[in-house]
Design a protein around this motif. Structure first.
Motif, PDB file in Angstrom:
ATOM      1  N   GLU A  17       0.859  -1.187   0.000  1.00  0.00           N
ATOM      2  CA  GLU A  17       0.000   0.000   0.000  1.00  0.00           C
ATOM      3  C   GLU A  17       0.902   1.246   0.000  1.00  0.00           C
ATOM      4  O   GLU A  17       1.570   1.536   0.998  1.00  0.00           O
ATOM      5  CB  GLU A  17      -0.833  -0.054   1.296  1.00  0.00           C
ATOM      6  CG  GLU A  17      -2.077   0.772   1.260  1.00  0.00           C
ATOM      7  CD  GLU A  17      -2.566   1.010   2.684  1.00  0.00           C
ATOM      8  OE1 GLU A  17      -2.897   2.159   2.993  1.00  0.00           O
ATOM      9  OE2 GLU A  17      -2.592   0.046   3.477  1.00  0.00           O
ATOM     10  N   THR A  18       0.959   1.980  -1.120  1.00  0.00           N
ATOM     11  CA  THR A  18       1.983   3.018  -1.245  1.00  0.00           C
ATOM     12  C   THR A  18       1.810   4.189  -0.283  1.00  0.00           C
ATOM     13  O   THR A  18       2.794   4.732   0.179  1.00  0.00           O
ATOM     14  CB  THR A  18       2.056   3.566  -2.684  1.00  0.00           C
ATOM     15  OG1 THR A  18       0.820   3.367  -3.281  1.00  0.00           O
ATOM     16  CG2 THR A  18       3.164   2.960  -3.473  1.00  0.00           C
ATOM     17  N   ARG A  19       0.548   4.566  -0.010  1.00  0.00           N
ATOM     18  CA  ARG A  19       0.374   5.740   0.860  1.00  0.00           C
ATOM     19  C   ARG A  19       0.925   5.470   2.257  1.00  0.00           C
ATOM     20  O   ARG A  19       1.610   6.296   2.842  1.00  0.00           O
ATOM     21  CB  ARG A  19      -1.089   6.138   0.937  1.00  0.00           C
ATOM     22  CG  ARG A  19      -1.197   7.659   1.002  1.00  0.00           C
ATOM     23  CD  ARG A  19      -2.536   8.169   0.879  1.00  0.00           C
ATOM     24  NE  ARG A  19      -3.507   7.133   1.295  1.00  0.00           N
ATOM     25  CZ  ARG A  19      -4.802   7.303   1.257  1.00  0.00           C
ATOM     26  NH1 ARG A  19      -5.289   8.391   0.812  1.00  0.00           N
ATOM     27  NH2 ARG A  19      -5.640   6.364   1.631  1.00  0.00           N
ATOM     28  N   LYS A  20       0.653   4.271   2.753  1.00  0.00           N
ATOM     29  CA  LYS A  20       1.166   3.928   4.081  1.00  0.00           C
ATOM     30  C   LYS A  20       2.695   3.857   4.047  1.00  0.00           C
ATOM     31  O   LYS A  20       3.372   4.320   4.963  1.00  0.00           O
ATOM     32  CB  LYS A  20       0.596   2.591   4.537  1.00  0.00           C
ATOM     33  CG  LYS A  20       0.980   2.263   5.961  1.00  0.00           C
ATOM     34  CD  LYS A  20       0.148   1.133   6.497  1.00  0.00           C
ATOM     35  CE  LYS A  20       0.415   0.894   7.954  1.00  0.00           C
ATOM     36  NZ  LYS A  20      -0.245  -0.320   8.420  1.00  0.00           N
ATOM     37  N   GLU A  48       4.640   5.540   2.203  1.00  0.00           N
ATOM     38  CA  GLU A  48       5.175   6.918   2.187  1.00  0.00           C
ATOM     39  C   GLU A  48       5.227   7.515   3.589  1.00  0.00           C
ATOM     40  O   GLU A  48       6.191   8.175   3.958  1.00  0.00           O
ATOM     41  CB  GLU A  48       4.320   7.809   1.277  1.00  0.00           C
ATOM     42  CG  GLU A  48       4.758   7.715  -0.176  1.00  0.00           C
ATOM     43  CD  GLU A  48       3.709   8.253  -1.131  1.00  0.00           C
ATOM     44  OE1 GLU A  48       2.850   9.049  -0.709  1.00  0.00           O
ATOM     45  OE2 GLU A  48       3.749   7.835  -2.304  1.00  0.00           O
ATOM     46  N   VAL A  49       4.164   7.257   4.372  1.00  0.00           N
ATOM     47  CA  VAL A  49       4.147   7.776   5.755  1.00  0.00           C
ATOM     48  C   VAL A  49       5.294   7.158   6.541  1.00  0.00           C
ATOM     49  O   VAL A  49       6.046   7.849   7.233  1.00  0.00           O
ATOM     50  CB  VAL A  49       2.794   7.456   6.445  1.00  0.00           C
ATOM     51  CG1 VAL A  49       2.824   7.900   7.903  1.00  0.00           C
ATOM     52  CG2 VAL A  49       1.647   8.112   5.704  1.00  0.00           C
ATOM     53  N   SER A  68       8.572   8.616   5.487  1.00  0.00           N
ATOM     54  CA  SER A  68       8.754   9.994   5.964  1.00  0.00           C
ATOM     55  C   SER A  68       9.119  10.013   7.448  1.00  0.00           C
ATOM     56  O   SER A  68       9.675  10.975   7.943  1.00  0.00           O
ATOM     57  CB  SER A  68       7.506  10.831   5.714  1.00  0.00           C
ATOM     58  OG  SER A  68       6.500  10.435   6.635  1.00  0.00           O
TER      59      SER A  68
END
Ligand SMILES: NC(=O)c1ccc[n+]([C@@H]2O[C@H](COP(=O)([O-])OP(=O)(O)OC[C@H]3O[C@@H](n4cnc5c(N)ncnc54)[C@H](OP(=O)(O)O)[C@@H]3O)[C@@H](O)[C@H]2O)c1
Length: 368
Positions: free
Chosen positions: A246-249, A251-252, A255
Motif C-alpha cells: 500500500e503506497t500511501r502507508k 510513504e508515511v 517519511s
C-alpha cells in the motif's frame, strides 16, 4: 589466554563486522608486560596496543592472542609485521582466522619469520567468543540467535494475548545484554502489532552502530504510530514487505525514517532475508518472536543458537500461543535437539542456552 579472552569480550558491541580480539604479552615467567583488545573505531588492533605497552620488553616475550593475527593489509597494516618487528619469541593463538581469504596465513608468516607458534589452547572458548564473526565470515549471513520467554508450560502469552511480563527483572536485564551482543533485532508483524515493542539496546554499554530493528511484514501492517516507527530516526527500522504494498502507508513510514525492503516473497523467504541483511554487513541478529517467525526459522534450519527464559508460572489454555509455531516435528525423533547446553538461574527464572546441531546450510531460495 583466559585473560586475553576476557579482554576480547570487552569489545562486545564495538567490533562488528570484525572479530573480538584480546592480547596479553608476558615474560616467560608469566609477568604481564602489555594488554589490549580490539575496538573497531580505534583502528589499532589488540596486538598493537599490547606491544605498545610492552615496549622494548616485548623482545623474547610470549604473545597470547585470541585469534590468529592477520597477515594482510586491511584497515591496518599486518599485525604479524608488528609482532615480528617487536622481537616476540612465541605466539599462542587458539584458532585460525575463520575468514577463508586469510585463514592460516598469519601463522605461516610468523613461523617463516622464526617465531614459535602454537594453537589449540582454549580453542573451544575462543570459538565461542567469535561465534558470530565465524558464522558471518563463512556464510555471508548474520548469526541467528533466537530468544524467547516462556511459562513452564511453554506459552508466550495468555489466550487474550497478554505477554508482559512472563519473566522477572533479572531475565529482562540479561535479555538487554543479548541485544547488546547483536547488530539486529528481528520480529514478525504479529509481535509488532500485539506488543507495540520498542526493541532498543538498553544495556547502557557503548556500541559502534545502533541496534537495527527489523520487522517481517508482508502486508505492511506496522502502525505508523507505533513505538518502533516513532523512534526510527534515532534507532533504524527496516521493514521487509511485499512488492505490491500500500503506497500511501509506505510513504508515511518512509517519511518517519523507516527503511522499506520490498521483495517478491515479502520477507517470507527467510534465507533471502538473512542474505539481504548479510549484504548490509550485519553480523548477528537476535530474534525476539513471535511464535510464527520462531517456528519458520527453525523449520528452515536457520537458527544458530537458542536462549529460552523459563518462568515458574503456568499460563494454561488451549488457545494461548506456545513459543514455537511453524510445522514442527512429525515424530519425536525429528525434534530439534539442542547441544552444548548451559543453564543459569536468573532470579526465580531459568535461562537455557544451546545450539541446534549445525544449522542447515541451504543454497537454494524459495518461500518457507
Ligand atoms: N514471550 C515472548 O518471548 C514473546 C516474544 C515475542 C512475541 N510474543 C507474543 O507472541 C505473539 C505474536 O506471535 P505471532 O506468531 O502472532 O507473531 P510473529 O511471529 O511476530 O508474526 C507473525 C506474522 O509476521 C508476518 N510475517 C512476515 N514474514 C514472515 C516470515 N518469514 N515468517 C513468519 N511470519 C512472517 C506474518 O504476517 P501476516 O501473515 O499477517 O502477513 C505472520 O503472521 C504475541 O502475543 C506476542 O505478545 C511473546
Amino acid at each position: 589466554m583466559a585473560r586475553a579472552l576476557a579482554l576480547a569480550a570487552k569489545g562486545t558491541g564495538q567490533v562488528s563486522p570484525g572479530p573480538l580480539v584480546g592480547c596479553v604479552i608476558t615474560t616467560k615467567d608469566g609477568e604481564v608486560l602489555g594488554e589490549g583488545f580490539y575496538v573497531y573505531q580505534d583502528v589499532k588492533h589488540a596486538e598493537t596496543l599490547a606491544l605498545e605497552q610492552a615496549g622494548g620488553r616485548a623482545r623474547d616475550a610470549t604473545a597470547y592472542v585470541t585469534l590468529e593475527p592477520h597477515a594482510h593489509f586491511g584497515k591496518t597494516p599486518p599485525c604479524t609485521n608488528n609482532l615480528i618487528a617487536s622481537g616476540i619469541k612465541r605466539l599462542v593463538a587458539p584458532i585460525e582466522d575463520p575468514n577463508p581469504k586469510v585463514s592460516g596465513r598469519g601463522f605461516d608468516h610468523l613461523r617463516s619469520a622464526g617465531l614459535e607458534v602454537s594453537s589449540g589452547l582454549m580453542a573451544r572458548e575462543a570459538k565461542k567468543v567469535n561465534e558470530k564473526y565465524s558464522h558471518f565470515m563463512t556464510t555471508g549471513r548474520p548469526f541467528v540467535h533466537l530468544k524467547l520467554a516462556t511459562s513452564l508450560d511453554g506459552k508466550i502469552a495468555t489466550r487474550t494475548g497478554d505477554s508482559r511480563w512472563i519473566t522477572g527483572g533479572e531475565s529482562r536485564v540479561r535479555a538487554q545484554e543479548l541485544r547488546h551482543e547483536c547488530d539486529l533485532i528481528l520480529i514478525g508483524a504479529g509481535t509488532a502489532l500485539a506488543d507495540n515493542p520498542l526493541l532498543t539496546d538498553r544495556a547502557g554499554k557503548p556500541r559502534r552502530r545502533p541496534l537495527t530493528r527489523v520487522v517481517l511484514d508482508e502486508r505492511l501492517q506496522t502502525d505508523p504510530e507505533s513505538q518502533l516507527v516513532q523512534t526510527a530516526k534515532e534507532a533504524p527500522v527496516l521493514i521487509f514487505t511485499g512488492e505490491s504494498l500500500e503506497t500511501r502507508k509506505a510513504e508515511v513510514l518512509l517519511s518517519r525514517g523507516v527503511e522499506i525492503v520490498r521483495d517478491s516473497f515479502g520477507g517470507r523467504d527467510l534465507l533471502l532475508v538473512l542474505e539481504e541483511l548479510g549484504k548490509r554487513s550485519f553480523q548477528s541478529v537476535l530474534v525476539e518472536g513471535g511464535a510464527t517467525v520462531a517456528g519458520n526459522l527453525i523449520d528452515a534450519g536457520l537458527v544458530d543458537k537458542v536462549t529460552f527464559f523459563l518462568a515458574p508460572v503456568i499460563i494454561g489454555g488451549r488457545d494461548a500461543p506456545s513459543a514455537v509455531g511453524g510445522h514442527g516435528a512429525e515424530r519425536l525423533i525429528d525434534a530439534l535437539g539442542v547441544v552444548d547446553v548451559e543453564i543459569v538461574q536468573r532470579g526465580s527464572d531459568i535461562e537455557v542456552t544451546g545450539y541446534p546441531p549445525k544449522a542447515r546450510d541451504r543454497n537454494e531460495g524459495g518461500p518457507v
